[in-house]
Design a protein around this motif. Structure first.
Motif, short mmCIF file in Angstrom:
data_model
loop_
_atom_site.label_atom_id
_atom_site.label_comp_id
_atom_site.label_asym_id
_atom_site.label_seq_id
_atom_site.Cartn_x
_atom_site.Cartn_y
_atom_site.Cartn_z
N ARG A 1 -8.77 -4.14 -2.06
CA ARG A 1 -8.62 -2.86 -1.29
C ARG A 1 -8.73 -3.43 0.29
O ARG A 1 -9.53 -4.15 0.94
CB ARG A 1 -9.87 -2.02 -1.68
N ARG B 1 0.87 -1.12 0.03
CA ARG B 1 0.08 -0.04 0.04
C ARG B 1 0.91 1.24 -0.11
O ARG B 1 1.89 1.20 0.44
CB ARG B 1 -1.03 -0.05 1.15
N HIS C 1 -8.27 1.38 0.84
CA HIS C 1 -7.03 1.96 0.20
C HIS C 1 -6.59 0.80 -0.80
O HIS C 1 -6.58 -0.42 -0.49
CB HIS C 1 -5.96 1.98 1.41
#
Length: 401
Positions: free
Chosen positions: A178, A140, A182
Motif C-alpha cells: 500500500r 494503482r 492506496h
C-alpha cells in the motif's frame, strides 16, 4: 460427564484472553508482535475512515499499545500478510491463503455476480489491463486518468478501478503493498509465487474456518461462527467437531445454548472457571474490532448494543459519527466520538457517553483518562480537548494525566 460451566464474566475474560485483550502489555511491541496479533485474531479488517487512525492500525494499538504503523505495511509488502475478502476486506496471514482459493475461483458463489458479468462484458479491457501490468509492473487506480466524465467515489468507480477490483476478487491480482494506504496491484504470481501449491477441499476449508473462529473468539456460540469469515452454507456443525475432539463444549450460566472452546485454550478455560483470568486492560476500540464488529455477539456477551453511525444521517445519530467503544477491565462501559486534528496536535472528544448503570469512581475515571491520553499521544496529538458536554466529560477532564 458434566460439561464445564463458566459465569458470564468468566466467558468474557476467556474471550478477551483469546483476543490478546485481557491485560496490558509489559514490553514494547515489535514487528513480530504485530504479526502475532493478526494471527491470534485470524483477520484484521480494513477500513479507510481516518477521523482517528484507520481501523487496522487502531485495532493493533488496542492490543499492542504504541507501535510503528509502518510495520503493518512492511508485513504486507514482505509477504507475511495478504489482502482478501474474509469478514470484509482484511489483512490475513499468508499461511491462510489456501482457505480463500475457492472464493477466488467462484466469486459468483460468494454473491459477487458483478465480477463474472464485468469479466465477460469487458473481457478485452480486462485482458489489456493484465497485459499492461505484466509488461510494466504494479499499478494503482490513480495511475489511470478518468475518461468517463463522472465525479468518482466508491459508488462510481472508473472502469480501470472496477477491473482492478474484479481481478483482485478473482485472484488474478493481489495487493503487493500500500502507498499512502492506496492499494498497489500486481500479478498474483509475482506477489505470491507459491499460491497454486495447495488446494483444499471445501469440507476442509469450512472445518478450518470454524476452528479458527472458535479459537479467535475464545468462547463461541454456534450462531456466532458464520459471521467471522462470512461463510455460506453448507457449514460445519460444531457438534461434529466436538465428537472428533477438535472442539470442546462448555456452558455459560444463564445461557440456553452451549458454547465451544478450542482445545488450545483448554488451560485458559480452566483458568476462567477457577477465576484466575482477571481482566485489567482499559483500552479504546475501533468500530471494526473483532470484539464489537458483530452487533449481536457484543450484545449477548457484553450486554453492549453498538452500531456504527457514520453511515447514518447526522440528524439521526445518537452518539456520533465514528464512536469508539471503551473497554474497561472486562466490560464495555461506553463510547467516545473522537477526532484527531493532526495539524494542530489536538485530540478532540466530541462525545463521551457511558452505559446505563456504570458507576463513576476516581479509579474508573483514571483508567479511561489514561487510555485516552495514550491514544492521543500515539496519534501525535498531545493536547486532549474535551468539547463533549456529557455528564462524564468533567470527571474525565479532571482525570486526564
Amino acid at each position: 460427564m458434566t460439561e464445564p460451566t463458566l459465569t458470564p464474566a468468566a466467558a468474557r475474560a476467556l474471550h478477551l484472553a483469546a483476543q490478546g485483550m485481557l491485560n496490558p502489555r509489559r514490553k514494547s511491541a515489535t514487528r513480530d508482535d504485530v504479526l502475532d496479533a493478526i494471527r491470534r485474531m485470524g483477520v484484521l479488517q480494513i477500513d479507510t475512515i481516518s477521523v482517528v487512525a484507520r481501523s487496522p492500525y487502531l485495532v493493533l494499538w488496542s492490543r499492542l499499545g504504541a507501535y510503528d504503523t509502518e510495520w503493518l505495511d512492511q508485513l504486507l509488502a514482505g509477504g507475511s500478510l495478504f489482502e482478501y475478502w474474509a469478514h470484509e476486506a482484511c489483512f490475513i496471514p499468508i499461511e491462510d491463503y489456501p482457505l480463500f482459493r475457492h472464493r477466488m475461483r467462484d466469486p459468483e458463489a460468494m454473491g459477487w455476480k458483478y465480477s463474472a458479468t464485468w469479466m465477460r462484458e469487458r473481457s478485452a479491457e480486462v485482458g489489456a489491463l493484465l497485459d499492461h501490468i505484466r509488461a510494466n509492473g504494479p499499478v494503482r487506480s490513480s495511475d489511470f486518468a478518468r475518461t468517463d466524465g463522472k465525479a468518482g467515489g466508491w459508488w462510481e468507480w472508473k472502469p480501470e478501478k472496477r477491473s482492478l477490483e474484479v481481478l483482485f476478487t478473482a485472484g488474478e491480482l493481489m495487493i503487493a503493498r500500500r502507498h499512502n494506504f492506496h492499494r498497489v496491484y500486481d500479478l498474483a504470481d509475482r506477489v505470491h509465487p507459491r499460491r497454486h501449491e495447495t488446494d483444499l477441499p471445501m469440507e476442509e476449508v469450512m472445518r478450518r474456518f470454524a476452528l479458527q473462529t472458535v479459537k479467535a473468539l475464545g468462547v463461541c456460540k454456534a450462531s456466532w461462527i458464520p459471521d467471522y469469515y462470512r461463510t455460506r452454507p453448507p457449514r460445519v456443525n460444531p457438534e461434529a467437531l466436538v465428537a472428533t475432539g477438535a472442539l470442546l463444549r462448555a456452558r455459560v450460566a444463564g445461557w440456553d445454548d452451549p458454547v465451544y472452546v478450542h482445545p488450545d485454550h483448554a488451560g485458559l478455560l480452566q483458568d476462567a472457571i477457577d477465576g484466575r483470568l482477571a481482566p485489567t486492560l482499559t483500552s479504546i476500540l475501533s468500530p471494526f474490532d473483532p470484539i464489537v464488529w458483530d452487533r449481536r455477539r457484543a450484545q449477548e456477551l457484553f450486554g453492549f448494543d453498538y452500531r456504527l453511525e457514520c453511515y447514518t444521517p447526522a440528524a439521526k445519530r445518537k452518539y456520533g459519527y465514528f464512536t469508539l467503544p471503551v473497554l474497561r477491565r472486562g466490560a464495555l462501559v461506553g463510547r467516545i466520538d473522537a477526532k484527531a486534528h493532526r495539524r494542530d496536535g489536538r485530540f478532540e472528544l466530541k462525545s463521551v457517553v457511558l452505559e446505563p448503570g456504570v458507576r463513576i469512581s476516581d479509579a474508573f475515571a483514571n483508567d479511561i483518562g489514561g487510555a485516552v491520553r495514550r491514544l492521543a499521544t500515539w496519534h501525535g496529538c498531545p493536547a486532549v480537548d474535551i468539547t463533549a458536554t456529557d455528564p462524564f466529560a468533567a470527571p474525565l477532564r479532571t482525570a486526564l494525566p
